[in-house]
Scaffold this motif. Structure first.
Motif, short mmCIF file in Angstrom:
data_model
loop_
_atom_site.label_atom_id
_atom_site.label_comp_id
_atom_site.label_asym_id
_atom_site.label_seq_id
_atom_site.Cartn_x
_atom_site.Cartn_y
_atom_site.Cartn_z
N HIS A 152 0.81 -1.33 -0.13
CA HIS A 152 -0.07 0.05 0.09
C HIS A 152 0.79 1.04 0.02
CE1 HIS A 152 -3.65 -2.46 0.66
NE2 HIS A 152 -3.07 -3.11 1.63
N LYS A 153 0.31 2.31 -0.61
CA LYS A 153 1.22 3.61 -0.83
C LYS A 153 1.22 4.16 0.53
CE LYS A 153 2.05 3.30 -5.32
NZ LYS A 153 1.72 1.90 -5.65
N VAL A 154 2.33 4.99 0.70
CA VAL A 154 2.57 5.87 2.03
C VAL A 154 2.72 7.21 1.51
CG1 VAL A 154 4.22 6.23 3.94
CG2 VAL A 154 3.73 3.78 3.19
N SER A 155 2.20 8.25 1.92
CA SER A 155 2.23 9.42 1.76
C SER A 155 3.54 10.19 1.56
CB SER A 155 1.31 10.10 2.79
OG SER A 155 1.84 10.22 3.72
N ASN A 156 4.42 9.83 2.36
CA ASN A 156 5.72 10.37 2.35
C ASN A 156 6.61 10.07 1.64
OD1 ASN A 156 5.64 8.68 4.13
ND2 ASN A 156 7.08 9.88 5.63
N THR A 158 7.89 8.57 -2.53
CA THR A 158 7.79 8.82 -4.07
C THR A 158 7.81 7.41 -4.50
OG1 THR A 158 8.40 11.14 -4.05
CG2 THR A 158 8.51 9.81 -5.99
N TYR A 159 6.74 7.05 -5.44
CA TYR A 159 6.81 5.76 -6.14
C TYR A 159 7.05 6.00 -7.46
CZ TYR A 159 4.82 3.95 -1.93
OH TYR A 159 4.56 3.60 -0.40
N ARG A 277 12.22 8.74 -0.30
CA ARG A 277 11.59 9.85 0.49
C ARG A 277 11.39 10.77 -0.19
NH1 ARG A 277 15.79 7.66 3.42
NH2 ARG A 277 17.06 9.40 2.73
N LYS A 278 10.17 11.41 0.05
CA LYS A 278 9.88 12.79 -1.04
C LYS A 278 10.73 13.87 -0.70
CE LYS A 278 4.66 12.17 -1.89
NZ LYS A 278 3.65 12.84 -1.51
#
Length: 298
Positions: A152-156, A158-159, A277-278
């Motif tokens: 699942h995607k994590v908000s902070n 970048t994919y 990390r963003k």
């Protein structure tokens, strides 16, 4: 050029651990402490607060860390520019990458070989864990680039897509289910062997089953095994059904050691993604590696 004490400080600050930094740098812990102490004497202030077995940056340490990150990025950009102007210039580069089990075993090795052939002065460390733990290592600053699957995607974070793969149901050649085509509900009566919690392969299966109103806890799970190879070797000699990446079982399917069992109404396609990390997406040399790997599989 960043000095050696500054490079050591960066590694301790990144991992917030003298022990882990010494392991990554292949030096003793006392050598790491000596370099940090030299910097603290130079700047006339403490850079880390020692809290038992853990450390954290002081305000001075945080300032130094942020400025050194900028300096390292400028250094990489300078090296890249100089290398473009002079083929004889080839500076030493160290990279630490984390990848999930499937990717470490079957996807990334040829990319690493091709990359190191093109950039021979690169020293590369690959950490192999399941997807959940690679993501944790990224967020804990243990690594600066990860490659994970089906999570699942994590908000902070970048994919960046790398490639797609298929998860298939397989069993041994002596399993009675080898001649059947199944549907999702049939899995409620078939002995199952699964990967451990945190596995990207397991996450893909869980999502696909959820679309059919089935939970993992509903399945007759006989065993859970850590790692793709362990699960593959178990199902090869047992009567369980297992879900494994197609790339991991290509040879066994071709040799007849394993048999693919179609599950008609399950969509088990998953994505392999780079994770960063963003705010670090443009950091060299990781940006170059991401571009190289995507071109390799394109």
């Amino acid at each position: 050029m960043l000095s050696y004490p500054h490079e050591v400080f960066l590694e301790v600050a990144r991992q917030l651990s003298f022990t882990k930094a010494s392991q990554t740098l292949f030096v003793t812990q006392s050598a790491v402490s000596k370099q940090v102490k030299a910097l603290e004497e130079h700047y006339k202030t403490g850079l880390f607060e020692r809290l038992g077995n853990t450390v954290k940056l002081t305000p001075a340490g945080e300032l130094l860390y942020q400025k050194l990150l900028l300096a390292r990025q400028l250094q990489h950009e300078l090296h890249r520019g100089m290398a473009a102007l002079s083929e004889a210039f080839s500076p030493q580069v160290h990279m630490v990458i984390g990848a999930s089990t499937t990717i470490s075993l079957y996807v990334i090795p040829p990319v690493l070989s091709a990359y190191l052939s093109k950039f021979p002065n690169t020293q590369l460390t690959l950490k192999n864990r399941n997807s959940e733990n690679i993501l944790k290592a990224l967020l804990d600053h243990e690594i600066d680039l990860g490659i994970i699957e089906g999570i699942h995607k994590v908000s902070n974070v970048t994919y960046t897509p790398l490639l797609t793969d298929e998860v298939v149901a397989v069993c041994s050649a002596r399993n009675p289910f080898r001649q059947h085509e199944l549907v999702a509900k049939d899995l409620l009566r078939v002995p199952i062997a699964l990967r451990e919690t945190g596995s990207g392969t397991l996450a893909v299966l869980e999502e696909a089953l959820a679309e059919k109103g089935i939970k993992l806890t509903d399945l007759p799970v006989k065993v859970r095994l850590g790692g793709t190879e362990a699960l593959k070797n178990f199902v090869r000699v047992d009567t369980c059904l297992a879900f494994l990446p197609r790339q991991a079982v290509t040879k066994e399917l071709a040799a007849g050691e394993l048999v693919e069992v179609p599950v008609r109404d399950l969509n088990l396609v998953r994505h392999f993604d780079f994770v960063q990390r963003k705010g670090t997406e443009n950091n060299l040399p990781y940006k170059n590696f991401v571009q190289f790997a995507r071109r390799y599989y394109r």
